[in-house]
Scaffold this motif. Structure first.
Motif, PDB file in Angstrom:
ATOM      1  N   MET B   1      62.158 -39.380  12.961  1.00 42.65           N
ATOM      2  CA  MET B   1      63.280 -38.775  13.688  1.00 42.65           C
ATOM      3  C   MET B   1      63.963 -39.814  14.575  1.00 42.65           C
ATOM      4  SD  MET B   1      63.681 -35.464  13.182  1.00 42.65           S
ATOM      5  CE  MET B   1      63.275 -35.453  11.440  1.00 42.65           C
ATOM      6  N   VAL B   2      65.261 -39.749  14.607  1.00 41.53           N
ATOM      7  CA  VAL B   2      66.024 -40.722  15.391  1.00 41.53           C
ATOM      8  C   VAL B   2      66.252 -40.157  16.789  1.00 41.53           C
ATOM      9  CG1 VAL B   2      68.188 -41.952  15.525  1.00 41.53           C
ATOM     10  CG2 VAL B   2      67.121 -41.590  13.335  1.00 41.53           C
ATOM     11  N   ASP B   3      66.142 -41.009  17.780  1.00 41.11           N
ATOM     12  CA  ASP B   3      66.335 -40.578  19.163  1.00 41.11           C
ATOM     13  C   ASP B   3      67.797 -40.185  19.390  1.00 41.11           C
ATOM     14  OD1 ASP B   3      65.823 -40.067  21.724  1.00 41.11           O
ATOM     15  OD2 ASP B   3      65.886 -42.156  22.390  1.00 41.11           O
ATOM     16  N   PRO B   4      68.058 -38.995  19.976  1.00 36.12           N
ATOM     17  CA  PRO B   4      69.457 -38.582  20.171  1.00 36.12           C
ATOM     18  C   PRO B   4      70.238 -39.476  21.119  1.00 36.12           C
ATOM     19  CG  PRO B   4      67.956 -36.777  20.670  1.00 36.12           C
ATOM     20  CD  PRO B   4      67.115 -37.936  20.292  1.00 36.12           C
ATOM     21  N   LEU B  55      82.055 -32.464  16.992  1.00 33.65           N
ATOM     22  CA  LEU B  55      81.590 -33.568  17.830  1.00 33.65           C
ATOM     23  C   LEU B  55      81.368 -33.113  19.263  1.00 33.65           C
ATOM     24  CD1 LEU B  55      83.759 -36.536  16.582  1.00 33.65           C
ATOM     25  CD2 LEU B  55      81.364 -36.172  16.232  1.00 33.65           C
ATOM     26  N   LEU B  58      78.158 -31.324  19.445  1.00 31.22           N
ATOM     27  CA  LEU B  58      77.036 -32.256  19.423  1.00 31.22           C
ATOM     28  C   LEU B  58      76.878 -32.951  20.771  1.00 31.22           C
ATOM     29  CD1 LEU B  58      75.174 -32.834  17.147  1.00 31.22           C
ATOM     30  CD2 LEU B  58      76.513 -34.809  16.561  1.00 31.22           C
ATOM     31  N   GLU B  61      75.334 -30.575  23.058  1.00 32.67           N
ATOM     32  CA  GLU B  61      74.118 -30.053  22.438  1.00 32.67           C
ATOM     33  C   GLU B  61      74.053 -28.533  22.513  1.00 32.67           C
ATOM     34  OE1 GLU B  61      70.524 -31.932  23.365  1.00 32.67           O
ATOM     35  OE2 GLU B  61      71.222 -33.900  22.725  1.00 32.67           O
ATOM     36  N   PRO B  63      75.080 -25.245  20.129  1.00 34.28           N
ATOM     37  CA  PRO B  63      75.638 -24.865  18.827  1.00 34.28           C
ATOM     38  C   PRO B  63      76.745 -23.837  18.929  1.00 34.28           C
ATOM     39  CG  PRO B  63      73.506 -23.865  19.157  1.00 34.28           C
ATOM     40  CD  PRO B  63      73.701 -24.823  20.264  1.00 34.28           C
TER      41      PRO B  63
ATOM     42  N   ASP C   3      64.983 -41.395   7.971  1.00 32.98           N
ATOM     43  CA  ASP C   3      65.857 -40.914   9.036  1.00 32.98           C
ATOM     44  C   ASP C   3      66.826 -41.989   9.484  1.00 32.98           C
ATOM     45  OD1 ASP C   3      64.476 -38.536   9.043  1.00 32.98           O
ATOM     46  OD2 ASP C   3      62.935 -39.398  10.340  1.00 32.98           O
ATOM     47  N   VAL C   4      66.285 -43.195   9.651  1.00 27.16           N
ATOM     48  CA  VAL C   4      67.154 -44.295  10.086  1.00 27.16           C
ATOM     49  C   VAL C   4      68.231 -44.540   9.042  1.00 27.16           C
ATOM     50  CG1 VAL C   4      67.197 -46.699  10.774  1.00 27.16           C
ATOM     51  CG2 VAL C   4      65.273 -45.273  11.390  1.00 27.16           C
ATOM     52  N   PHE C   7      70.789 -41.876   9.357  1.00 30.28           N
ATOM     53  CA  PHE C   7      71.605 -42.078  10.549  1.00 30.28           C
ATOM     54  C   PHE C   7      72.650 -43.155  10.293  1.00 30.28           C
ATOM     55  CE2 PHE C   7      72.548 -43.877  14.674  1.00 30.28           C
ATOM     56  CZ  PHE C   7      72.768 -42.753  15.418  1.00 30.28           C
ATOM     57  N   LEU C  56      78.967 -36.418   9.275  1.00 32.24           N
ATOM     58  CA  LEU C  56      78.455 -35.723  10.462  1.00 32.24           C
ATOM     59  C   LEU C  56      77.220 -34.901  10.104  1.00 32.24           C
ATOM     60  CD1 LEU C  56      78.977 -34.989  13.404  1.00 32.24           C
ATOM     61  CD2 LEU C  56      80.330 -33.111  12.622  1.00 32.24           C
ATOM     62  N   LEU C  59      74.290 -37.272   9.669  1.00 37.72           N
ATOM     63  CA  LEU C  59      73.892 -37.814  10.965  1.00 37.72           C
ATOM     64  C   LEU C  59      73.123 -36.781  11.781  1.00 37.72           C
ATOM     65  CD1 LEU C  59      76.227 -39.934  13.083  1.00 37.72           C
ATOM     66  CD2 LEU C  59      75.323 -37.953  14.145  1.00 37.72           C
ATOM     67  N   THR C  60      73.587 -35.532  11.729  1.00 43.97           N
ATOM     68  CA  THR C  60      72.897 -34.493  12.497  1.00 43.97           C
ATOM     69  C   THR C  60      71.503 -34.239  11.945  1.00 43.97           C
ATOM     70  OG1 THR C  60      75.058 -33.497  12.557  1.00 43.97           O
ATOM     71  CG2 THR C  60      73.314 -32.268  13.541  1.00 43.97           C
ATOM     72  N   LEU C  61      71.374 -34.355  10.612  1.00 47.10           N
ATOM     73  CA  LEU C  61      70.074 -34.082   9.994  1.00 47.10           C
ATOM     74  C   LEU C  61      69.010 -35.071  10.435  1.00 47.10           C
ATOM     75  CD1 LEU C  61      69.386 -31.888   8.090  1.00 47.10           C
ATOM     76  CD2 LEU C  61      69.637 -33.442   6.201  1.00 47.10           C
ATOM     77  N   SER C  62      69.428 -36.274  10.842  1.00 49.30           N
ATOM     78  CA  SER C  62      68.426 -37.287  11.176  1.00 49.30           C
ATOM     79  C   SER C  62      68.035 -37.260  12.641  1.00 49.30           C
ATOM     80  CB  SER C  62      68.968 -38.662  10.830  1.00 49.30           C
ATOM     81  OG  SER C  62      69.904 -39.034  11.800  1.00 49.30           O
ATOM     82  N   LEU C  63      68.707 -36.444  13.472  1.00 51.02           N
ATOM     83  CA  LEU C  63      68.465 -36.531  14.908  1.00 51.02           C
ATOM     84  C   LEU C  63      67.216 -35.763  15.325  1.00 51.02           C
ATOM     85  CD1 LEU C  63      71.982 -36.051  16.424  1.00 51.02           C
ATOM     86  CD2 LEU C  63      70.635 -38.104  16.338  1.00 51.02           C
ATOM     87  N   ASP C  64      66.689 -36.117  16.472  1.00 52.04           N
ATOM     88  CA  ASP C  64      65.512 -35.458  17.018  1.00 52.04           C
ATOM     89  C   ASP C  64      65.952 -34.424  18.055  1.00 52.04           C
ATOM     90  OD1 ASP C  64      63.003 -34.765  17.622  1.00 52.04           O
ATOM     91  OD2 ASP C  64      62.566 -36.492  18.869  1.00 52.04           O
ATOM     92  N   VAL C  65      66.588 -33.347  17.594  1.00 51.87           N
ATOM     93  CA  VAL C  65      67.057 -32.281  18.495  1.00 51.87           C
ATOM     94  C   VAL C  65      66.453 -30.983  17.998  1.00 51.87           C
ATOM     95  CG1 VAL C  65      69.193 -33.367  19.239  1.00 51.87           C
ATOM     96  CG2 VAL C  65      69.142 -32.127  17.109  1.00 51.87           C
ATOM     97  N   LEU C  69      69.905 -26.090  16.495  1.00 50.50           N
ATOM     98  CA  LEU C  69      71.126 -26.883  16.641  1.00 50.50           C
ATOM     99  C   LEU C  69      71.374 -27.729  15.404  1.00 50.50           C
ATOM    100  CD1 LEU C  69      73.382 -28.048  18.421  1.00 50.50           C
ATOM    101  CD2 LEU C  69      71.760 -29.710  19.217  1.00 50.50           C
ATOM    102  N   LYS C  70      70.284 -28.385  14.926  1.00 45.00           N
ATOM    103  CA  LYS C  70      70.416 -29.338  13.832  1.00 45.00           C
ATOM    104  C   LYS C  70      70.890 -28.669  12.554  1.00 45.00           C
ATOM    105  CE  LYS C  70      66.667 -31.656  12.157  1.00 45.00           C
ATOM    106  NZ  LYS C  70      65.528 -32.552  12.406  1.00 45.00           N
TER     107      LYS C  70
END
Lengths: 164, 93, 121, 134, 265, 84
Positions: B1-4, B55, B58, B61, B63, C3-4, C7, C56, C59-65, C69-70
């Motif tokens: 997972m990528v850091d937001p 955007l 996002l 944060e 939805p 994920d990277v 992103f 978009l 990009l959203t699919l890879s985030l840690d949220v 939301l994702k």
């Protein structure tokens, strides 16, 4: 019957995506709304039930993948070059392009594919004589087979495979 | 997972460029010499606006701010139809 | 790892698409006629809209949220991309047809006009 | 600092829009243009009311965010206090939803009235209407 | 652009001055302010509406919709009536009849695309209206989104096709009147029950009030397979009814306006 | 903390809405005025999105962009298009 299920489930999918939750009640409501709507207008959407097959669906996916990578890239490249260069070298003309498919949705697929590539826009459709009138920004030929080869030959091949 | 928090590098750039395109389209809408030009620029502006909504959602944060995207996308063509109907039918008189 | 990759792919698609949208806007200013502007509008709405929405979504699919939301933004972006693909060319078509037929915007620099020769009114 | 300047710029622009649209309603003779400016006046007033409820720390719309349905149904008091410190004011938005409905109802009615005026008097300009009636 | 007289210039300057003064006093009196937080009334609503232990609760996380239908329900009922009366007025002014059915924007492309877009718009609008008590949206928003779908059919296919799908004027008037009537019934049923059993109750009351009134609607049902389904008392019912009323009303208004203005040659 | 870029976008939209209103007041072609009012509702919808009012946003795109312009265009059919 097949028509009812396919159309209804795709409407239910849109509903679930827009709602954003996946609980049991939501799925039941979604399927109910999908089936009810597909009873009312499913007849409009799918005329011939026998054409709903998995093979055609995968052909459509293949076409979408190819369209949005290769074809769009080439078309965008030429138009962006024309926008950014000092002397665009445009040859705009309205050309006459014949088509040879029968079903309505295949005609629409071809027309929207033509319009979605920059450089060509469908201005008018003659449904009796089966002709598109296309505003082409780099016109090479004006009518008949030559124009069709430049504008819509590939789209028509795919549309025949998917919908006819 | 990528850091937001990596979004802080991407989103301002994208939002800035889209905002610039949006502002140029809005100037074209106000300036455009004929009626079809204005409606066409309005269509493209609407597409940009959908992305800007997503955007913003996002960014905050939340939805709930993305809720306008699908309705807006499904009547991009409504104004086109209405204006086309007006142009075609009033000319006939 | 994937994920990277997602992103980077998503953000580069978005930047590319934003630049395409800007180029479409420049095309609006440079072309002098409605029928030429139709093509730069296509650049703006397909290149600048659909690719941006797909980027978009990736990009959203890879985030840690949080998940709601994702997946919500992912789904909304994909569905609205599909809607733009259906709706935007139809709008262009019907608008250009009305502009041609009503004479509101004439396609002035034109080397040949088959529609006029066909006499379809 | 920049944020405050931009915010006051927005307030100023919306306020002047209200003034200009009132001017247009009074001065322009075409009935449909009067209706257009009337919708703009309504819109600008609504946006102004949304601006009343905003402050700089707010990051959440006035909807209690929750992950699952149980969170929605049974929030704790501390969570609610935190929510109320980051959410915008809901009351202007409540009033505006009502205003939009009534504005649309009035617009539907008035536009049909305008159409009938145009058909019966062969013009939509207020100043020409007065001349005909003498 | 023609030349403008001095009086008109003065009017423009005066109107801009009006805007400037408005802005100045709003900023001066701290009505718009970035530094302070919410006013106490806003905090009261934000804390009391979603909180089950508060006496003023509506058991809904959506503060805006619950204030519309619970705390100010009576007001909203009359606003719906204003819309109803406006559409009755349109009917009176128009006089149904005449008008040909075909349309001029219809080539094969819009015909197919309108058929694809119709179910998407309807699904979205139903979702907005049904989740009015959980996410942003509600009856009015859902109804006005729904009205776009028949309008699209009206533009592309003409009035005949729409009537074939069941959107006839009589049916629309009937559905609309029925929905407005049912809103009244839902709003007053607690009051009637209270009068019959001898306990105090209020018009448009949603949840039971601890010291004032012991009766009210339930907030959720426990499902047989576990979990709960939250519908926040009257909120979901009233949203669905308002959705019916607004969508049929707008469809009716658009059909009438199209008939009246298209029928003249 | 609200990002400055969103505020910048909203400030631009508000100023453009003001310019659009002035243009509507001095526009002779009423058809163009109606289209510009549609654009104006787009500007205001971006302000509503960035000032956190999703309830209004969703009502606004339906009403402001879709229905208002359509109804006004129908009303314009009753008479002349240009204002003298």
């Amino acid at each position: 019957m097949k028509r009812l299920l396919v159309v209804g489930l795709s409407i239910a999918l849109v509903y679930l995506v827009y709602t954003g939750t996946l609980s049991v009640v939501e799925v039941l409501i979604a399927v109910g709304i999908g089936l009810a709507l597909s009873r009312v207008i499913g007849v409009d959407l799918v005329k011939d039930e026998s054409k709903l097959s998995v093979r055609r669906f995968f052909e459509a996916v293949k076409y979408a993948l190819k369209y949005f990578t290769v074809i769009e890239y080439l078309a965008h490249y030429s138009v962006v070059k024309a926008i950014l260069s000092r002397d665009p070298g445009l040859k705009p003309a309205i050309v006459e392009v014949p088509y040879y498919v029968n079903s309505e949705i295949a005609v629409v697929t071809i027309a929207n594919s033509i319009t979605n590539t920059p450089g060509t826009v469908v201005v008018d459709v003659d449904e009796k004589r089966k002709k598109f009138y296309v505003h082409w920004i780099f016109a090479e030929a004006f009518e008949g087979e030559e124009a069709r080869r430049g504008v819509s030959a590939e789209f028509e091949e795919w549309a025949k495979k998917i919908f006819d | 997972m990528v850091d937001p928090s990596l979004l802080n590098y991407v989103l301002p750039v994208v939002l800035g460029v889209y905002g610039l395109a949006y502002s140029i389209y809005s100037i074209v809408v106000l300036r455009g010499p004929t009626v079809p030009d204005m409606v066409l620029a309005l269509d493209v502006m609407t597409v940009d606006l959908i992305i800007i909504y997503l955007l913003i959602a996002l960014y905050y944060e939340s939805p709930m701010l993305a809720i306008g995207a699908i309705p807006l996308a499904s009547w991009i063509l409504l104004l086109d139809f209405v204006v086309a109907k007006y142009l075609l039918e009033v000319r006939k008189k | 790892m994937i994920d990277v990759l997602l992103f980077v792919l998503g953000s580069s698609l978005m930047v590319l698409s934003a630049v395409l949208s800007l180029i479409g806007a420049v095309g609006f200013l440079r072309f002098r006629n409605f029928f030429l502007r139709l093509h730069s509008a296509t650049v703006g709405s397909i290149g600048g809209g659909v690719y941006g929405l797909v980027g978009l979504a990736l990009l959203t699919l890879s985030l840690d949220v949080p998940g709601y939301l994702k997946y919500y933004i992912f789904g909304v972006a994909i569905v609205s991309a599909a809607l733009v693909v259906f709706a935007s060319p139809t709008g262009s078509h019907i608008l250009s047809r009305a502009a041609y037929r009503s004479g509101e915007a004439a396609p002035r620099p034109l080397i040949r006009d088959k529609l006029k020769e066909a006499g379809l009114e | 600092m920049i944020a405050e300047a931009l915010f006051y710029l927005i307030v100023f622009a919306v306020g002047v829009t209200i003034g200009v649209s009132i001017y247009g309603i009074i001065v322009r003779p075409h009935i449909v243009k009067k209706l257009v400016l009337l919708t703009i006046l309504t819109d600008a007033a609504n946006v102004m009311a949304v601006l009343f409820g905003y402050y700089l720390r707010a990051i959440s719309p006035p909807v209690y965010p929750g992950g699952s349905l149980e969170d929605f149904a049974f929030p704790s008091s501390a969570q609610l206090r935190e929510f109320s410190s980051i959410s915008v004011d809901p009351i202007p938005q409540v009033l505006i939803v009502t205003a939009i409905v009534i504005g649309l109802a009035e617009l539907i009615f008035l536009s049909l009235v305008a159409y009938n005026i145009g058909v019966n008097y062969k013009t939509l300009m207020i100043n020409k209407l007065e001349v005909e009636e003498e | 652009m023609r030349s403008r007289g001095a009086l008109e210039e003065l009017g423009l300057v005066l109107s801009i001055l009006l805007g400037v003064l408005l802005t100045y006093y709003l900023v001066r009196a701290d009505v718009v302010s970035l530094t302070y937080g919410n006013i106490p009334l806003a905090n009261l609503y934000l804390r009391a509406v979603p909180d089950p232990s508060s006496p003023f609760t509506s058991r809904s996380p959506e503060v805006v919709t619950s204030v519309i239908w619970d705390q100010r329900g009576y007001d909203t009922y009359f606003e719906t009536s204003v819309l109803f009366i406006a559409i009755i007025g349109v009917l009176y002014l128009a006089g149904l009849g005449g008008g040909q059915g075909n349309s001029s924007v219809s080539t094969v492309i819009p015909r197919v695309i309108a058929k694809i877009l119709f179910p998407v718009i309807v699904a979205v609008s139903v979702s907005v209206a049904l989740h009015g008590h959980l996410t942003p949206g509600g009856g009015f928003q859902g109804g006005s989104i729904f009205a776009v779908a028949p309008f699209l059919y009206l533009l592309v296919f003409g009035r005949r096709m729409l009537e074939g799908k069941g959107f006839r004027a009589n049916a629309l008037v009937f559905a609309r009147s029925l929905a407005v009537f049912l809103i009244t019934v839902v709003g007053s049923i607690v009051l009637v029950v209270g009068l019959l059993t001898g306990v105090p109750a209020f018009l448009f009351q949603n949840q039971p009030k601890p010291q004032l009134s012991p009766i009210g609607y339930p907030a959720y049902v426990v499902l047989p397979w576990g979990g709960i389904f939250l519908f926040s008392g009257t909120l979901m019912i009233l949203n669905v009814l308002e959705f019916t009323a607004v969508s049929t009303g707008f469809t009716l208004a658009l059909v009438i306006i199209d008939t009246v203005t298209g029928g003249r040659e | 903390m609200t990002p400055v870029i969103i505020l910048l976008l909203s400030a631009f939209s508000a100023v453009m809405a003001l310019i659009a209103t002035i243009k509507i007041v001095y526009e002779r072609d009423v058809l163009k005025a109606i289209i510009i009012s549609g654009v104006e509702s787009l500007f205001y919808s971006i302000i509503l999105a960035s000032f956190l009012a999703p309830d209004l946003l969703i009502a606004y795109i339906a009403v402001g962009l879709g229905l208002n312009s359509a109804i006004l265009l129908y009303a314009l059919r009753g008479g002349e298009r240009y204002e003298e």
